[in-house]
Design a protein around this motif. Structure first.
Motif, PDB file in Angstrom:
ATOM      1  N   THR A  92      50.297  54.816  45.057  1.00  0.00           N
ATOM      2  CA  THR A  92      50.084  53.608  44.267  1.00  0.00           C
ATOM      3  C   THR A  92      49.953  52.406  45.195  1.00  0.00           C
ATOM      4  OG1 THR A  92      51.353  54.468  42.396  1.00  0.00           O
ATOM      5  CG2 THR A  92      51.024  52.086  42.489  1.00  0.00           C
ATOM      6  N   ILE A  93      48.960  51.573  44.935  1.00  0.00           N
ATOM      7  CA  ILE A  93      48.804  50.301  45.644  1.00  0.00           C
ATOM      8  C   ILE A  93      49.089  49.190  44.652  1.00  0.00           C
ATOM      9  CG2 ILE A  93      47.231  48.792  46.910  1.00  0.00           C
ATOM     10  CD1 ILE A  93      45.573  51.265  47.617  1.00  0.00           C
ATOM     11  N   SER A  94      50.036  48.346  44.971  1.00  0.00           N
ATOM     12  CA  SER A  94      50.395  47.227  44.101  1.00  0.00           C
ATOM     13  C   SER A  94      49.951  45.922  44.749  1.00  0.00           C
ATOM     14  CB  SER A  94      51.910  47.195  43.852  1.00  0.00           C
ATOM     15  OG  SER A  94      52.322  48.360  43.164  1.00  0.00           O
ATOM     16  N   ILE A  95      49.150  45.158  44.018  1.00  0.00           N
ATOM     17  CA  ILE A  95      48.581  43.918  44.535  1.00  0.00           C
ATOM     18  C   ILE A  95      48.887  42.785  43.559  1.00  0.00           C
ATOM     19  CG2 ILE A  95      46.466  42.747  45.286  1.00  0.00           C
ATOM     20  CD1 ILE A  95      45.172  45.537  45.557  1.00  0.00           C
ATOM     21  N   ALA A  96      49.311  41.657  44.086  1.00  0.00           N
ATOM     22  CA  ALA A  96      49.446  40.443  43.285  1.00  0.00           C
ATOM     23  C   ALA A  96      48.515  39.392  43.868  1.00  0.00           C
ATOM     24  CB  ALA A  96      50.889  39.940  43.285  1.00  0.00           C
ATOM     25  N   SER A  97      47.864  38.637  43.001  1.00  0.00           N
ATOM     26  CA  SER A  97      46.887  37.658  43.493  1.00  0.00           C
ATOM     27  C   SER A  97      46.744  36.515  42.499  1.00  0.00           C
ATOM     28  CB  SER A  97      45.529  38.335  43.697  1.00  0.00           C
ATOM     29  OG  SER A  97      44.515  37.389  43.999  1.00  0.00           O
ATOM     30  N   VAL A  98      46.317  35.388  43.019  1.00  0.00           N
ATOM     31  CA  VAL A  98      45.906  34.308  42.122  1.00  0.00           C
ATOM     32  C   VAL A  98      44.721  34.808  41.302  1.00  0.00           C
ATOM     33  CG1 VAL A  98      46.793  32.393  43.491  1.00  0.00           C
ATOM     34  CG2 VAL A  98      44.537  33.324  44.018  1.00  0.00           C
ATOM     35  N   HIS A  99      44.628  34.331  40.089  1.00  0.00           N
ATOM     36  CA  HIS A  99      43.670  34.866  39.115  1.00  0.00           C
ATOM     37  C   HIS A  99      42.205  34.804  39.568  1.00  0.00           C
ATOM     38  CE1 HIS A  99      41.717  35.750  35.352  1.00  0.00           C
ATOM     39  NE2 HIS A  99      41.282  34.523  35.199  1.00  0.00           N
ATOM     40  N   PRO A 100      41.695  33.687  40.085  1.00  0.00           N
ATOM     41  CA  PRO A 100      40.270  33.643  40.441  1.00  0.00           C
ATOM     42  C   PRO A 100      39.872  34.711  41.450  1.00  0.00           C
ATOM     43  CG  PRO A 100      41.163  31.427  40.370  1.00  0.00           C
ATOM     44  CD  PRO A 100      42.335  32.362  40.275  1.00  0.00           C
ATOM     45  N   VAL A 101      40.681  34.916  42.471  1.00  0.00           N
ATOM     46  CA  VAL A 101      40.331  35.884  43.519  1.00  0.00           C
ATOM     47  C   VAL A 101      40.340  37.301  42.969  1.00  0.00           C
ATOM     48  CG1 VAL A 101      41.019  36.847  45.749  1.00  0.00           C
ATOM     49  CG2 VAL A 101      41.167  34.376  45.361  1.00  0.00           C
ATOM     50  N   ILE A 145      47.835  37.783  47.506  1.00  0.00           N
ATOM     51  CA  ILE A 145      46.777  36.857  47.922  1.00  0.00           C
ATOM     52  C   ILE A 145      47.049  35.532  47.218  1.00  0.00           C
ATOM     53  CG2 ILE A 145      44.303  36.373  47.931  1.00  0.00           C
ATOM     54  CD1 ILE A 145      43.826  39.392  47.897  1.00  0.00           C
ATOM     55  N   ILE A 146      47.207  34.486  48.006  1.00  0.00           N
ATOM     56  CA  ILE A 146      47.640  33.200  47.462  1.00  0.00           C
ATOM     57  C   ILE A 146      46.721  32.080  47.939  1.00  0.00           C
ATOM     58  CG2 ILE A 146      50.068  33.900  47.378  1.00  0.00           C
ATOM     59  CD1 ILE A 146      50.468  32.147  49.932  1.00  0.00           C
ATOM     60  N   TYR A 147      46.857  30.938  47.293  1.00  0.00           N
ATOM     61  CA  TYR A 147      46.282  29.700  47.802  1.00  0.00           C
ATOM     62  C   TYR A 147      47.303  29.068  48.733  1.00  0.00           C
ATOM     63  CZ  TYR A 147      42.604  29.960  44.277  1.00  0.00           C
ATOM     64  OH  TYR A 147      41.531  30.358  43.524  1.00  0.00           O
ATOM     65  N   ASN A 148      46.786  28.439  49.761  1.00  0.00           N
ATOM     66  CA  ASN A 148      47.600  27.816  50.811  1.00  0.00           C
ATOM     67  C   ASN A 148      47.976  28.886  51.822  1.00  0.00           C
ATOM     68  OD1 ASN A 148      48.968  25.864  52.283  1.00  0.00           O
ATOM     69  ND2 ASN A 148      49.802  24.920  50.436  1.00  0.00           N
ATOM     70  N   ASN A 149      48.358  28.464  53.005  1.00  0.00           N
ATOM     71  CA  ASN A 149      48.729  29.436  54.034  1.00  0.00           C
ATOM     72  C   ASN A 149      49.991  29.022  54.782  1.00  0.00           C
ATOM     73  OD1 ASN A 149      47.781  27.323  55.554  1.00  0.00           O
ATOM     74  ND2 ASN A 149      45.900  28.345  56.216  1.00  0.00           N
ATOM     75  N   VAL A 150      50.837  28.236  54.123  1.00  0.00           N
ATOM     76  CA  VAL A 150      52.105  27.825  54.718  1.00  0.00           C
ATOM     77  C   VAL A 150      53.219  28.397  53.852  1.00  0.00           C
ATOM     78  CG1 VAL A 150      53.554  25.910  55.451  1.00  0.00           C
ATOM     79  CG2 VAL A 150      51.070  25.700  55.588  1.00  0.00           C
ATOM     80  N   VAL A 151      53.769  29.536  54.278  1.00  0.00           N
ATOM     81  CA  VAL A 151      54.819  30.207  53.522  1.00  0.00           C
ATOM     82  C   VAL A 151      55.874  30.686  54.512  1.00  0.00           C
ATOM     83  CG1 VAL A 151      55.367  32.025  51.872  1.00  0.00           C
ATOM     84  CG2 VAL A 151      53.077  31.015  51.885  1.00  0.00           C
ATOM     85  N   SER A 152      57.102  30.297  54.289  1.00  0.00           N
ATOM     86  CA  SER A 152      58.173  30.749  55.172  1.00  0.00           C
ATOM     87  C   SER A 152      58.594  32.171  54.797  1.00  0.00           C
ATOM     88  CB  SER A 152      59.381  29.804  55.065  1.00  0.00           C
ATOM     89  OG  SER A 152      59.866  29.770  53.733  1.00  0.00           O
ATOM     90  N   ASP A 153      59.159  32.882  55.742  1.00  0.00           N
ATOM     91  CA  ASP A 153      59.686  34.242  55.533  1.00  0.00           C
ATOM     92  C   ASP A 153      58.619  35.234  55.108  1.00  0.00           C
ATOM     93  OD1 ASP A 153      62.273  33.275  56.099  1.00  0.00           O
ATOM     94  OD2 ASP A 153      62.532  32.652  54.020  1.00  0.00           O
ATOM     95  N   MET A 154      57.374  35.002  55.495  1.00  0.00           N
ATOM     96  CA  MET A 154      56.281  35.903  55.148  1.00  0.00           C
ATOM     97  C   MET A 154      55.327  36.035  56.333  1.00  0.00           C
ATOM     98  SD  MET A 154      56.106  37.179  52.010  1.00  0.00           S
ATOM     99  CE  MET A 154      56.992  36.948  50.470  1.00  0.00           C
ATOM    100  N   ASN A 155      54.663  37.195  56.406  1.00  0.00           N
ATOM    101  CA  ASN A 155      53.509  37.322  57.294  1.00  0.00           C
ATOM    102  C   ASN A 155      52.298  36.759  56.560  1.00  0.00           C
ATOM    103  OD1 ASN A 155      54.949  38.646  59.339  1.00  0.00           O
ATOM    104  ND2 ASN A 155      54.614  40.640  58.384  1.00  0.00           N
ATOM    105  N   VAL A 156      51.589  35.834  57.179  1.00  0.00           N
ATOM    106  CA  VAL A 156      50.470  35.160  56.530  1.00  0.00           C
ATOM    107  C   VAL A 156      49.207  35.354  57.359  1.00  0.00           C
ATOM    108  CG1 VAL A 156      49.571  32.969  55.672  1.00  0.00           C
ATOM    109  CG2 VAL A 156      52.025  33.424  55.554  1.00  0.00           C
ATOM    110  N   GLU A 157      48.153  35.878  56.719  1.00  0.00           N
ATOM    111  CA  GLU A 157      46.857  36.053  57.378  1.00  0.00           C
ATOM    112  C   GLU A 157      45.811  35.236  56.620  1.00  0.00           C
ATOM    113  OE1 GLU A 157      45.894  40.233  58.589  1.00  0.00           O
ATOM    114  OE2 GLU A 157      47.617  40.693  57.302  1.00  0.00           O
ATOM    115  N   PRO A 158      45.340  34.141  57.185  1.00  0.00           N
ATOM    116  CA  PRO A 158      44.287  33.368  56.510  1.00  0.00           C
ATOM    117  C   PRO A 158      43.050  34.234  56.271  1.00  0.00           C
ATOM    118  CG  PRO A 158      45.227  32.127  58.341  1.00  0.00           C
ATOM    119  CD  PRO A 158      45.755  33.525  58.461  1.00  0.00           C
ATOM    120  N   LEU A 159      42.486  34.139  55.085  1.00  0.00           N
ATOM    121  CA  LEU A 159      41.295  34.922  54.736  1.00  0.00           C
ATOM    122  C   LEU A 159      40.038  34.070  54.757  1.00  0.00           C
ATOM    123  CD1 LEU A 159      42.634  37.142  51.791  1.00  0.00           C
ATOM    124  CD2 LEU A 159      42.153  37.863  54.136  1.00  0.00           C
ATOM    125  N   PHE A 160      40.020  33.009  53.975  1.00  0.00           N
ATOM    126  CA  PHE A 160      38.856  32.133  53.905  1.00  0.00           C
ATOM    127  C   PHE A 160      39.268  30.846  53.214  1.00  0.00           C
ATOM    128  CE2 PHE A 160      38.945  34.526  50.008  1.00  0.00           C
ATOM    129  CZ  PHE A 160      38.482  33.681  49.014  1.00  0.00           C
TER     130      PHE A 160
END
Length: 296
Positions: A92-101, A145-160
């Motif tokens: 199983t792959i579980s993904i959470a994302s902002v709705h537009p993406v 997958i979120i908007y913004n790329n400043v999140v503490s306690d997380m690995n963050v990889e900018p996408l676009f």
């Protein structure tokens, strides 16, 4: 005490809701509650306390999760890697994302992946960036997958970076004026996301929105597009959404930079199962293709 009861406990600890945990485990809530009660009885310790509509971990529950979870994750990872290397893609792959993406950029990619991997189940969740962060932090999902790329306690990889344009119906009385001038008319009616949304704050800052009339606020892109097609006002969306609606007009607003970064987040120190790494790689390829197309 059984391994099964500990696994049930970990799902409950991740979800902090017996209802959602029971759904993930395909159990009745009463059956799950019975297993947790038996585990608490064996340990002679309470693991959960009721909190509003959900539950919270007791100090003993927090310690048990901290000590047990890494072992189960490690065992699961070994099994998944062995199967993957033998040409077996399942799980199983579980993904959470902002709705537009999730709803507008990724459907084709996810559908193709599902067709090629019939033994892989995909659990998809939409929500605000904060909701996605919470689900990822609690390990309810494999990545977010979120908007913004400043999140503490997380690995963050900018996408676009998403660029937003004004989108409106030709039915609007000032449609031609807006196309020609690329300025929002003073009498324009606006359709906006709630003020807590990242994209709303971007538009607010770009337009000095306090001087504009916001007639409708809505939480979903679908409802916003329905209202826009009905001529209810102007909304602001990225290109990969409005390109699907050739009957709508769109234009960039001059002197108004509307950009919002999109990033992929994962929980630190958690290795991705092979099937998760594969779909993440596919998402990055899609993003690179989109960026190359937009530069042309």
């Amino acid at each position: 005490m059984s391994d099964r009861q500990l696994r049930y406990f970990l799902i409950c600890a991740q979800e902090l809701s017996f209802t959602r945990a029971a759904e993930r485990l395909a159990l009745s809530q009463s059956a799950l509650s019975q297993q947790i009660r038996e585990l608490e009885r064996d340990l002679d310790l309470p693991l959960f306390i009721r909190k509003g509509r959900g539950v919270a971990l007791t100090p003993a529950g927090v310690e048990l999760q901290y000590r047990v979870e890494p072992h189960f994750l490690g065992l699961d990872q070994v099994v998944k890697e062995i199967k993957f290397h033998q040409g077996i893609s399942e799980g199983t792959i579980s993904i959470a994302s902002v709705h537009p993406v999730l709803s507008y950029l990724l459907p084709d990619l996810i559908s193709d992946y599902a067709k090629k991997n019939p033994k892989v189940s995909l659990n998809l969740r939409c929500g605000s960036s904060q909701r996605v962060i919470d689900l990822t932090y609690n390990r309810t999902v494999d990545f977010g997958i979120i908007y913004n790329n400043v999140v503490s306690d997380m690995n963050v990889e900018p996408l676009f970076t998403e660029s937003l344009s004004a989108v409106f119906s030709p039915k609007m009385p000032y449609a031609k004026e807006l196309l020609d001038s690329r300025c929002i008319p003073k009498n324009a009616r606006l359709l906006m996301f709630p003020s807590s949304y990242s994209t709303r704050r971007v538009v607010d800052n770009a337009l000095s929105i306090k001087h504009q009339f916001i007639q409708i606020e809505t939480e979903t892109v679908d409802s916003m597009l329905n209202f826009t097609q009905a001529g209810a006002g102007i909304c602001f969306l990225p290109e990969y959404i409005f390109n699907r609606y050739p009957d709508l007009y769109h234009c960039e607003i001059i002197n108004s930079k509307m950009e919002v970064p999109v990033a992929l987040i994962t929980k630190p120190d958690i290795s991705k199962p092979p099937i998760v790494s594969e779909i993440v790689k596919n998402i990055k390829k899609l993003v690179d293709k989109e960026k190359s197309f937009n530069r042309c």
